[in-house]
Design a protein around this motif. Structure first.
Motif, short mmCIF file in Angstrom:
data_model
loop_
_atom_site.label_atom_id
_atom_site.label_comp_id
_atom_site.label_asym_id
_atom_site.label_seq_id
_atom_site.Cartn_x
_atom_site.Cartn_y
_atom_site.Cartn_z
N VAL A 631 44.95 60.47 28.72
CA VAL A 631 45.21 59.55 29.82
C VAL A 631 43.90 58.89 30.26
CG1 VAL A 631 45.90 59.40 32.24
CG2 VAL A 631 47.30 60.69 30.63
N THR A 632 42.83 59.69 30.33
CA THR A 632 41.52 59.14 30.69
C THR A 632 41.05 58.11 29.67
OG1 THR A 632 40.95 61.25 31.74
CG2 THR A 632 39.14 59.74 31.22
N VAL A 633 41.26 58.41 28.38
CA VAL A 633 40.90 57.47 27.33
C VAL A 633 41.67 56.16 27.49
CG1 VAL A 633 41.12 57.02 24.85
CG2 VAL A 633 40.13 59.17 25.65
N ALA A 634 42.97 56.27 27.83
CA ALA A 634 43.79 55.08 28.02
C ALA A 634 43.26 54.24 29.19
CB ALA A 634 45.24 55.47 28.26
N VAL A 635 42.86 54.90 30.27
CA VAL A 635 42.32 54.18 31.43
C VAL A 635 41.02 53.47 31.04
CG1 VAL A 635 41.33 54.45 33.74
CG2 VAL A 635 43.42 55.67 33.12
N LEU A 636 40.16 54.18 30.29
CA LEU A 636 38.90 53.57 29.86
C LEU A 636 39.15 52.38 28.94
CD1 LEU A 636 36.75 56.77 29.16
CD2 LEU A 636 36.58 55.21 31.10
N ALA A 637 40.14 52.54 28.05
CA ALA A 637 40.47 51.44 27.14
C ALA A 637 41.01 50.24 27.89
CB ALA A 637 41.48 51.91 26.10
N ALA A 638 41.71 50.49 28.99
CA ALA A 638 42.32 49.40 29.76
C ALA A 638 41.34 48.75 30.73
CB ALA A 638 43.53 49.92 30.54
N TRP A 639 40.25 49.43 31.04
CA TRP A 639 39.37 48.97 32.10
C TRP A 639 38.72 47.62 31.76
CZ3 TRP A 639 33.94 48.28 32.32
CH2 TRP A 639 33.43 48.06 33.60
N LEU A 640 38.20 47.45 30.53
CA LEU A 640 37.52 46.21 30.19
C LEU A 640 38.47 45.01 30.16
CD1 LEU A 640 34.76 45.08 29.54
CD2 LEU A 640 35.18 45.51 27.11
N PRO A 641 39.65 45.10 29.52
CA PRO A 641 40.60 43.97 29.61
C PRO A 641 41.02 43.69 31.05
CG PRO A 641 41.23 45.47 27.84
CD PRO A 641 40.15 46.14 28.60
N ALA A 642 41.14 44.76 31.86
CA ALA A 642 41.52 44.56 33.26
C ALA A 642 40.44 43.77 34.01
CB ALA A 642 41.76 45.90 33.93
N ARG A 643 39.17 44.14 33.76
CA ARG A 643 38.08 43.41 34.39
C ARG A 643 38.09 41.94 33.96
NH1 ARG A 643 34.40 44.86 38.19
NH2 ARG A 643 32.64 44.16 36.90
N ARG A 644 38.37 41.71 32.68
CA ARG A 644 38.41 40.34 32.17
C ARG A 644 39.55 39.56 32.82
NH1 ARG A 644 38.12 40.25 25.87
NH2 ARG A 644 36.15 41.25 26.44
N ALA A 645 40.69 40.21 32.99
CA ALA A 645 41.83 39.54 33.62
C ALA A 645 41.54 39.21 35.07
CB ALA A 645 43.07 40.42 33.51
N GLY A 646 40.82 40.13 35.76
CA GLY A 646 40.52 39.91 37.17
C GLY A 646 39.55 38.78 37.42
N ARG A 647 38.85 38.36 36.37
CA ARG A 647 37.86 37.29 36.53
C ARG A 647 38.39 35.92 36.10
NH1 ARG A 647 32.59 40.48 34.05
NH2 ARG A 647 32.38 42.02 35.76
N ILE A 648 39.68 35.83 35.79
CA ILE A 648 40.26 34.55 35.39
C ILE A 648 40.25 33.59 36.59
CG2 ILE A 648 42.41 33.40 34.71
CD1 ILE A 648 43.03 35.78 32.95
N ASP A 649 39.81 32.36 36.34
CA ASP A 649 39.79 31.33 37.38
C ASP A 649 41.16 30.64 37.42
OD1 ASP A 649 38.93 29.50 39.31
OD2 ASP A 649 38.26 28.09 37.75
N PRO A 650 41.91 30.72 38.53
CA PRO A 650 43.27 30.16 38.59
C PRO A 650 43.31 28.68 38.23
CG PRO A 650 42.80 31.49 40.53
CD PRO A 650 41.52 31.35 39.80
N SER A 651 42.38 27.91 38.75
CA SER A 651 42.42 26.46 38.50
C SER A 651 42.20 26.16 37.01
CB SER A 651 41.35 25.76 39.34
OG SER A 651 40.06 26.25 39.03
N THR A 652 41.28 26.87 36.41
CA THR A 652 41.03 26.67 34.98
C THR A 652 42.23 27.06 34.16
OG1 THR A 652 38.68 27.12 35.34
CG2 THR A 652 39.49 27.24 33.08
N ALA A 653 42.86 28.20 34.50
CA ALA A 653 44.03 28.68 33.75
C ALA A 653 45.17 27.68 33.84
CB ALA A 653 44.46 30.05 34.28
N LEU A 654 45.41 27.14 35.05
CA LEU A 654 46.51 26.19 35.22
C LEU A 654 46.21 24.87 34.52
CD1 LEU A 654 47.36 26.86 38.98
CD2 LEU A 654 48.68 27.56 36.97
N ARG A 655 44.94 24.44 34.55
CA ARG A 655 44.59 23.17 33.93
C ARG A 655 44.68 23.26 32.41
NH1 ARG A 655 40.45 22.54 36.61
NH2 ARG A 655 38.91 23.48 35.20
N GLU A 656 44.23 24.40 31.82
CA GLU A 656 44.24 24.54 30.36
C GLU A 656 45.64 24.73 29.81
OE1 GLU A 656 41.63 27.67 29.33
OE2 GLU A 656 39.79 26.55 29.81
N SER A 657 46.56 25.22 30.64
CA SER A 657 47.90 25.50 30.14
C SER A 657 48.85 24.32 30.29
CB SER A 657 48.50 26.71 30.87
OG SER A 657 48.59 26.45 32.26
#
Length: 658
Positions: A631-657
């Motif tokens: 379970v700890t390994v799963a949390v560690l594996a998820a942490w970096l993608p989660a950090r990346r998702a949390g840094r998404i800029d809403p305006s950029t995401a909406l404009r690019e899509s």
């Protein structure tokens, strides 16, 4: 035969060399046939050289035509018989015929020999560990296939526009399927070639890990069989890892150029990838539990009190030829002469003699011992060992009460008991000074207990402490005396001096099993150590694959949901909310896998029971620690993608899509 004709039934002086003995002692000389060798005072003529790997019984270096049983093996041993039966015969009929033959040979005395298939006999000690490791290797291969399949499904989803275009231009489902599977086959073939190169370098190291007595170990090398098995595994891996993404690609390309399809946003594919991830985590739990159980077993065995001090002790045995040493007195004189010379060597603090060294081969003598004055029915069966007065000091066995043997003792009336035997016979009462009745095959003797010594691990590390009675060396016919030599420095450095000493006493008598006690213990644990180490490597590989699976799937999930995450953040979701959602998704895939893995381990680890020591196959601490770790390994594996998702800029995401 590699050379010669083997043993001649009409000749009593022929001898067949093993491949190793021919190579090491005779320099692999093809002209060795006809030479004369001397063994235990008898001369034999070399009539054959066995092929590589023919060492039956295990470790045999020389075969002779029907030597005198009592001279080479001792009167306690009977002959072993090897029978070749007709293929396809019924074993019950063969058993009955062999029993009848044995009964007739013994004058009608009832005897029931057991038929043991030769392959089972040869592999009895290593079959279970090797099967467990083969199962672990197969599981790791399956994990790799599932991992690649999951990643490939995501890659195929990203290629949805390309596949839809191919379909629009007329490519059929079958053609797309074959194309995607062929791409996977190319990758698998490249991996197979790489694996062969790695194996050619790794196999020698693996062979060194396995016990020297492993059957067929000399034949373990990269060869045509390995190439064939690698080829089969490559094709199988290509299909296991290639069919799911190929099928997903066919479905992805079948929906035309709809915008949702072009984004590859398929909940069904996400669910399937999540299922694959859960399966990987479950298999990882199984492998980690297996590795933990075997590792804990090895740690428990290494912590077992042996009853003797293994540091600075050199041990070896010799076999005395009957022609030179015809009686017990001559054998005893030889043994005492060698002991005195060894004790006088520089750096030696003690040298002792015994007829059975710990962790050595042989049966030993079994007799009955009881308190004097009690009925014969109260006698307990014990292992009887003969020892010189300095044996306990040389081997480092503590005398917990009383003393060792003394020159003034009557050899026929003096014994020393192991601690467990003393407790069995006398309970809490003091055994030193008491009398016991020691029963042999034909008579019983009254003896006085002069000492109690620590229990020792006699035949293997981890066995239940045996009941042992020690008798003075003069009480035995010591045709194969064993010597224990304690030194101040390195015991291995004493080996050349030991060989010189034996040559001075009798050049015809050479030592065998010349090794330190630390090496003896290591050889005993070699199979378990190899199994534990390889299982730990497989367990680590499985955890790494599970971590990669969770990480990769979450990275791809974040990439697919880029627009959705932007919308959520635009309407008020915080970075912490997004990170928690991504980590939660990773745990949603990992948690079912952990639960399934624990249940799978509860069922599968029963197969390990014969390999375990000091730990239960369903040890709750190991299961809980493994589950928490994954379970700890799963949390560690998820942490970096989660950090990346949390840094998404809403305006950029909406404009690019748009």
């Amino acid at each position: 035969m590699l050379l010669g004709r083997g043993l001649d039934p009409e000749s009593s002086d022929g001898a067949v060399l093993s491949y190793g003995l021919w190579r090491d002692a005779f320099g692999a000389d093809s002209a060795v046939l006809g030479r004369t060798i001397e063994l235990s005072g008898h001369r034999y003529r070399i009539t054959g050289v066995a092929p590589r790997g023919a060492e039956f019984p295990a470790g045999t270096q020389l075969w002779l035509p029907d030597p005198p049983v009592d001279e080479f093996f001792g009167v306690a041993f009977g002959p072993s018989v090897v029978v070749r039966v007709r293929p396809g015969g019924r074993q019950a009929v063969q058993q009955a015929l062999i029993e009848d033959a044995v009964r007739n040979a013994r004058g009608g005395e009832p005897r029931k020999p057991e038929l043991i298939p030769l392959r089972r006999y040869l592999t009895a000690g290593v079959r279970t560990p090797l099967l467990v490791l083969a199962g672990a290797a197969t599981t790791v291969l399956l994990l790799g296939c599932i991992n690649v399949a999951g990643i490939s499904i995501a890659r195929v989803a990203a290629r949805a526009p390309e596949l839809a275009l191919r379909r629009a231009l007329g490519a059929g489902r079958g053609r797309l399927f074959v194309q995607l599977l062929a791409e996977m086959m190319v990758l698998a073939v490249a991996a197979g070639v790489l694996s062969v190169l790695v194996a050619m370098a790794a196999v020698p190291a693996l062979v060194r890990l396995l016990p020297a007595e492993t059957p067929g170990l000399d034949a373990v090398r990269p060869d045509a069989w390995m190439l064939a098995i690698t080829g089969i595994a490559t094709v199988a891996a290509a299909f296991i890892a290639g069919v799911p993404p190929a099928a997903a690609g066919v479905r992805s390309g079948a929906g035309g150029a709809h915008p949702d399809r072009l984004r590859g946003d398929s909940r069904g594919e996400n669910r399937f990838q999540g299922l694959l991830t859960s399966v990987q985590v479950a298999l990882a739990v199984l492998l980690v539990v297996t590795a933990a159980l075997l590792g804990r077993t090895l740690a428990e065995l290494q912590a077992v009190p042996l009853g003797y001090d293994t540091e600075s002790v050199l041990t070896f045995s010799v076999r005395l030829p009957k022609a030179t040493y015809p009686d017990a007195a001559a054998m005893l004189r030889y043994a005492e002469d060698v002991r005195e010379r060894l004790a006088a060597l520089p750096g030696v603090t003690a040298a002792g003699i015994t007829d059975f060294l710990p962790l050595s081969e042989g049966l030993g003598a079994g007799i009955g011992v009881r308190r004097s004055g009690t009925p014969k029915e109260e006698a307990v069966s014990v292992s009887a060992i003969s020892a010189s007065r300095d044996y306990f000091a040389a081997l480092g066995v503590d005398i917990v009460d009383g003393r060792s043997f003394d020159p003034t003792d009557d050899p026929a009336r003096t014994v020393i008991l192991s601690r467990r035997l003393a407790r069995t016979l006398f309970g809490d009462a003091r055994a030193v000074g008491a009398s016991v009745t020691v029963g042999g095959y034909r008579h019983e003797d009254e003896a006085v207990v002069v000492g109690i010594v620590e229990d020792v691990q006699l035949r293997e590390v981890g066995e239940e402490d045996r009941l042992i009675v020690y008798r003075p060396l003069e009480q035995s016919i010591v045709s194969s005396p064993g010597f224990a030599v304690r030194t101040r420095g390195s015991p291995a450095a004493l080996a050349p001096a030991v060989r010189r000493t034996l040559a001075e006493v009798d050049p015809a008598v050479a030592p065998y099993r010349l090794r330190t006690m630390e090496v003896a213990v290591g050889e005993t644990l070699a199979a378990r150590r190899a199994a534990a180490l390889i299982a730990i490597l497989f367990g680590a590989a499985s955890v790494l694959l599970a971590l990669v699976a969770v990480y990769t799937l979450l990275v791809q999930s974040v990439a697919r949901r880029y627009r959705e995450i932007g919308v959520r953040m635009a309407v008020g979701a915080t970075a912490r909310n997004i990170e928690a959602a991504v980590v939660g998704r990773g745990l949603a895939w990992a948690a079912p896998g952990v639960a399934a893995g624990v249940l799978l381990s509860l069922a599968a680890t029963r197969l390990l029971e014969s390999m375990l020591f000091g730990v239960a196959p369903r040890d709750p601490r190991i299961l809980a620690a493994t589950a928490l770790g994954l379970v700890t390994v799963a949390v560690l594996a998820a942490w970096l993608p989660a950090r990346r998702a949390g840094r998404i800029d809403p305006s950029t995401a909406l404009r690019e899509s748009t």
